[in-house]
Every structure is written in structure tokens, then in C-alpha cells.
Design a protein around this motif. Sequence first.
Motif, PDB file in Angstrom:
ATOM      1  N   ASP A 165      52.816  44.404  50.770  1.00 42.21           N
ATOM      2  CA  ASP A 165      52.550  43.583  49.593  1.00 42.21           C
ATOM      3  C   ASP A 165      53.724  43.599  48.631  1.00 42.21           C
ATOM      4  OD1 ASP A 165      51.697  46.275  49.498  1.00 42.21           O
ATOM      5  OD2 ASP A 165      50.441  45.936  47.750  1.00 42.21           O
ATOM      6  N   ARG A 212      43.707  33.740  53.237  1.00 49.99           N
ATOM      7  CA  ARG A 212      42.446  34.474  53.142  1.00 49.99           C
ATOM      8  C   ARG A 212      42.749  35.958  52.932  1.00 49.99           C
ATOM      9  NH1 ARG A 212      38.271  33.225  57.726  1.00 49.99           N
ATOM     10  NH2 ARG A 212      38.335  31.258  56.543  1.00 49.99           N
ATOM     11  N   ARG A 213      41.941  36.578  52.078  1.00 50.52           N
ATOM     12  CA  ARG A 213      42.009  38.034  51.913  1.00 50.52           C
ATOM     13  C   ARG A 213      40.928  38.676  52.768  1.00 50.52           C
ATOM     14  NH1 ARG A 213      42.676  40.486  46.071  1.00 50.52           N
ATOM     15  NH2 ARG A 213      44.852  40.063  46.644  1.00 50.52           N
ATOM     16  N   ASN A 238      48.407  45.230  52.815  1.00 52.95           N
ATOM     17  CA  ASN A 238      48.262  45.364  51.364  1.00 52.95           C
ATOM     18  C   ASN A 238      47.669  46.720  51.010  1.00 52.95           C
ATOM     19  OD1 ASN A 238      47.644  45.149  48.650  1.00 52.95           O
ATOM     20  ND2 ASN A 238      46.792  43.090  48.796  1.00 52.95           N
ATOM     21  N   ASP A 269      45.921  38.213  54.009  1.00 48.96           N
ATOM     22  CA  ASP A 269      46.156  39.346  53.109  1.00 48.96           C
ATOM     23  C   ASP A 269      45.177  40.450  53.488  1.00 48.96           C
ATOM     24  OD1 ASP A 269      46.591  41.085  51.018  1.00 48.96           O
ATOM     25  OD2 ASP A 269      45.845  39.737  49.453  1.00 48.96           O
ATOM     26  N   CYS A 270      45.677  41.454  54.193  1.00 45.82           N
ATOM     27  CA  CYS A 270      44.817  42.497  54.751  1.00 45.82           C
ATOM     28  C   CYS A 270      44.797  43.720  53.830  1.00 45.82           C
ATOM     29  CB  CYS A 270      45.308  42.902  56.135  1.00 45.82           C
ATOM     30  SG  CYS A 270      45.380  41.530  57.311  1.00 45.82           S
ATOM     31  N   ILE A 271      43.656  43.948  53.219  1.00 47.80           N
ATOM     32  CA  ILE A 271      43.508  45.139  52.388  1.00 47.80           C
ATOM     33  C   ILE A 271      43.381  46.352  53.298  1.00 47.80           C
ATOM     34  CG2 ILE A 271      42.096  46.296  50.641  1.00 47.80           C
ATOM     35  CD1 ILE A 271      43.511  43.825  49.603  1.00 47.80           C
ATOM     36  N   GLU A 330      39.035  42.328  53.723  1.00 44.37           N
ATOM     37  CA  GLU A 330      38.809  43.680  53.216  1.00 44.37           C
ATOM     38  C   GLU A 330      38.061  44.565  54.205  1.00 44.37           C
ATOM     39  OE1 GLU A 330      37.161  43.673  49.315  1.00 44.37           O
ATOM     40  OE2 GLU A 330      38.535  42.140  48.568  1.00 44.37           O
ATOM     41  N   ASP A 368      46.910  37.516  43.724  1.00 45.16           N
ATOM     42  CA  ASP A 368      46.357  36.625  44.735  1.00 45.16           C
ATOM     43  C   ASP A 368      47.522  36.072  45.558  1.00 45.16           C
ATOM     44  OD1 ASP A 368      45.104  34.759  46.286  1.00 45.16           O
ATOM     45  OD2 ASP A 368      44.345  33.533  44.626  1.00 45.16           O
ATOM     46  N   TYR A 369      47.918  36.828  46.578  1.00 48.54           N
ATOM     47  CA  TYR A 369      49.104  36.453  47.352  1.00 48.54           C
ATOM     48  C   TYR A 369      48.906  35.131  48.086  1.00 48.54           C
ATOM     49  CZ  TYR A 369      50.257  41.316  46.403  1.00 48.54           C
ATOM     50  OH  TYR A 369      50.502  42.507  45.780  1.00 48.54           O
ATOM     51  N   ALA A 370      47.747  34.951  48.696  1.00 49.53           N
ATOM     52  CA  ALA A 370      47.478  33.700  49.388  1.00 49.53           C
ATOM     53  C   ALA A 370      47.483  32.530  48.411  1.00 49.53           C
ATOM     54  CB  ALA A 370      46.144  33.778  50.122  1.00 49.53           C
TER      55      ALA A 370
END
Length: 594
Positions: free
Chosen positions: A479, A559-560, A507, A588-590, A562, A545-547
Motif C-alpha cells: 500500500d 474492490r477492497r 495492504n 485492494d487486499c487487506i 477483507e 480508498d486506493y481503488a
Amino acid sequence: MYTGASVLFKTLADAGITHAFVNWGNDHPALLEELERQRVEYGKTSLAIVTCPNEMVALSAAQGYAQVTYKPAAVIVHVDVGTQALAAAVHNVDRGHTPVFIFAGAAPFSAGGELRGSKNEYPMWWQDVPDQSAIVRQYMRHTAQVQSGRTMGRSVMRALQFTTSMPRGPVYLWARREITEEEVEDSAMSTALSKSQWPSVEPAGLSSLVVDTIVSALVVAKFPLIITASTGRNPRTVPLLTALSELHAIPIFAACPQTVNIPYNHHNLIGSSFEGKNPSLSKADTIIVFDTDIPWAETAGNTFLTGARTFVIDADPLKRTFGWTHVDAEMICAADAEVALTQLLDGVRRADVAARPTVETRGREIEALHNAWRDELHAVEAAALASDGTTPRGARVLGVLRDTVRAKTPSGGRNVFWLNEGISHCEAVWSHIQPETEGSMVMSGASGLGWALGAAVGARLGGHIAQKDFDLIVAVVGDGAFLFGVPSSAFWIARRYNTPFLTVILNNGGWVSPKKSMMGVHPHGHGSKVSGHQLTVGFGPELPDYAGIASAAGGAWGRRVERADELQAALEEGIRVVVEEKRSAVVDCIIEQI
């Protein structure tokens, strides 16, 4: 009318340069006028012009282009400030041995209208600095000021010789505005400088003494070892290194790898590390360090076999621009990897290897080491969940990503280009994605964060030129690296020039690397007990909000994710968007937070 700018573009085009990544300024009137003359007279420009709202993204794109085509692109920036804005990408193309031609204008030297291009705008006084090229000189293979439009062509050709000769790297030419505006004779445009008269330096090989010495050491070695990081920057070395390894059962260890040097599924690859630790050093009696900046770290607790013989082969074996580095070695050799590998392969083939049963036994031992390493990686993937049982760790994300890409691309993942800027996860990206094709995964070559997004754009353009037409381009980033990559600029360029790519963000909520650095020096200090937010290395609790950034700047899908059980569906949709809709996508992978 032709000008110094006309000669600049003509010379670059005649030399085979296809693209210029540009950020225009008040030093470029002649260049803009020349390009429009070309459009009027020829219907197109001699070079494809890629407008880049940020200079670091421009240079990163040129690097990605070169990493796919193995040829330089041009980057054009604006006076001293644009040169400074190239930023950390300068560090990357230097340490990454990437050929790039950089051209910058400069403030006019006249102020009274004596010449066309004289100072006529207020910023030009501020931009008139004593030594513009000093900003980047220590990173360049060559810097020069073009003193006349009439000498522009020869200056360009000399610079291209430097950038394409080993050790390859960036070059920087600059010219004041009056020079690019200077009128030149028609003959300057009708006569081409022949590339055949401006060749790169021929790649050097090993002396016969060196070849005989290394081959003799390999023949009697009980456990020889090759350590490499970057031989695969020339893809022709991959089958050579593989053949040498197979012929004499020599294990390969990747130390801070920057490209694919041997397929990751090859049974002679026994490990990879960015931590400076290599357990195989304890039993290796002959070690060849091949095109490797950091073969091991003295502080990592490695042990060496008494009497082990070490040989260093590198285009720049002394690392002349490193403040400090050293390897205790019997021989230090400056040589091109392809030439040297060919020589060593021929030498081992000619050698009288009486102990063939020993080689075969060692081959089985090496394959067992490879399989044990792979089994360990699979076990890590299977168990890679955070303490809450639902949040994935990086290894789980990468394993699902690998399998999904292989399942959802026509080539089964073999015609996919990967950009690895995982930073704290960069070793995991190599080990879990497991690239098998030469040239299919690269890194920036150094530590200037923010490379991958721009490089993905350049890689897509370069793929068209090199007729590779990848199924998919994937940038795996942290990130922090995503923000360093100036995503507003990178995704705007991607949409404008139809260069879509998939970005997968690991992330962890901030910069874990500075925290790890602190823990390495102060493992039980005050900072070891507090959160990343407290240490001021965290981006939470409300993460960017990267996306959304990518969507706003370049119309990307995003898409995020989680939960681990949501990964596959999100990645499948991201791949579909890139492949079918020709839009960039961000997943965006938490993962476990810092």
C-alpha cells in the motif's frame, strides 16, 4: 525549417527509439513545434509520444518498456525542476542497469532577444542553475550538454552507445532553449548517422585462465553453488544457466532476485532470500556469485565452509558506485553473463568428469532440497490466516492470485508479465507466484518505491513493440508503494494510452518496512511494543480508498477485500475487467495490519 529539435527526434528515430515519455515545459517550444510539423507533413510523429503528468511515472514507464523490449526508450523532462521530479526512478534505472535516454531542456542563456528562444517568461531566471546535470550525474552512465543544434545528432548517438553498453544504465543530455531552436541545414535531416558506426561495446568474456580455474574447481567440488540475482536481465542466459546447473548438478540460490534467472519450478533452484541468509553456504565448497549485488549479509549469521573457493562474475564486479561492498573471493571477473555462461558450459562439457556417480547423487540431493522448499511454501500458504481466522496473510493472497491467474488466462499464466513491488513481501511474491518463463517477472532493480504502476504502462507498450502481447500484466505492490507510484498520474496514462493492468495491493495499513528496520536494531526497545499508528508508520485507522483513486483518475474497476474467502471472486473479476473490458483493475487486499 529544421531545428536542433528536428535533429533530436530524427536521430532517436533512426537509432530505433520508438517511444518518448514526456513532461513538457517552457524549454520545449522547438520540440512541440517540430512534432506538429511532423504531423502536418507526415501524418504522424517519428516517435510515439506518451504524455506523463508526473516525471517519476514517466521514467518508471520507460524502465518498464526497457525491461520488456531490452531496448531504451526516451524520457523528456523540463529544466532542473523536471529533472528533480524524476525522483527515485533515477536510482532505480541506475541500480537496475536499465537503458534509458533522458533529455532535458534548460533555461535560455540569452535574455535580450539576441537569439530565438531567449528568456521571455519569469520562471526562466529561477530555472537557470549553475550545473543542471549535477542533479543526476552520479546515477548516469553519461551526461553531456549539447552545445549546438548542428552537433545534436552526434551527441545523441554517443549517449546511446553508453546506455546500451555494459553495465547498461541511464544517460542524460541537456540543451538550452536556443540550441533546440537553432536552425540547421536541410542536409542535417537528409543524412542519417549509421547505427553500424555507433555500436555498443562488445560484451566481454572470461580469460582462458579464469575459465580453466573455475571449471577445475567445479569438477572436483562436492557441493558447488551458484548465487545469482540478475543474470536473467538478458533472457538468453536463462537456458544457459539452466543447462550448466543440470549438466553438473549445481544448485542455484536467488539472492535478492530482480528477474527470472531460472524457472521457479526447476528442481535445481533451492531457495531465495532478501534477508541475506543462505543456509547452503555452510556446505558449499565452490561458490560462483553471478550478477548479484548482495549475495549475502555479514550480519545474517551465515557460516562458510573452511577452504571454500569463491568466484565473482559480474558486468561491474567491484560495484564502483557503491559506498561499500565486498566479497572474499579468489577471482573477481568483469564479464557479460551470456558470454561467461557459454564459456563455462563449454568448459564443463569438455572436462573429464570422472565422478559422474557423485554428480548424479548430488542431483538427487538438490532435488530433495528444492522439493522441501516448495513443500514449506505450500504449507505457509495453507496456514496463512491472521489470528481472527478470516483475514488473509500475504502468502494466502499470493497463492490464490497465482492459481487464479493460471486458471483465467489463455496461456495458463505463462504469458503473463509480473511487476514485483511487494517490498516487505517481495520475497513472498517470488516464492509464491513462482514464475516459470524467462522475463516474466521483474523488480525495479533497487529501492526507489513507486516504480510498478508506471512500469506496468511501459511494459504494455513495450509488449506491443516486442510482439509479446501479454495475456495480462499484474503489478503486486504494497500500500505504501501504491501511493509512492503517483496513482493519479499512472492510471490516467493507462486509460489514455489503452495500457490496462491489474494491480494487487498487499495492504498492511502502512509502512511495515521501517518498523522492521527499527525492530532489527532495537528488538526490545520502546517502539517494539506499540502499533504502527503510534510509530507514525501507519495509514489507519481510516485507510485511503486506493481503488477509488484509480477509478477517479483512470476509470479503473476496483474492490477492497477483507476476507480470505472473498479473494478468488474479486481476483477473477479484476482479471476479467482487464482482459475483456480493457480497463485497469485494482484489488485492494487487506492483510494482517501493522
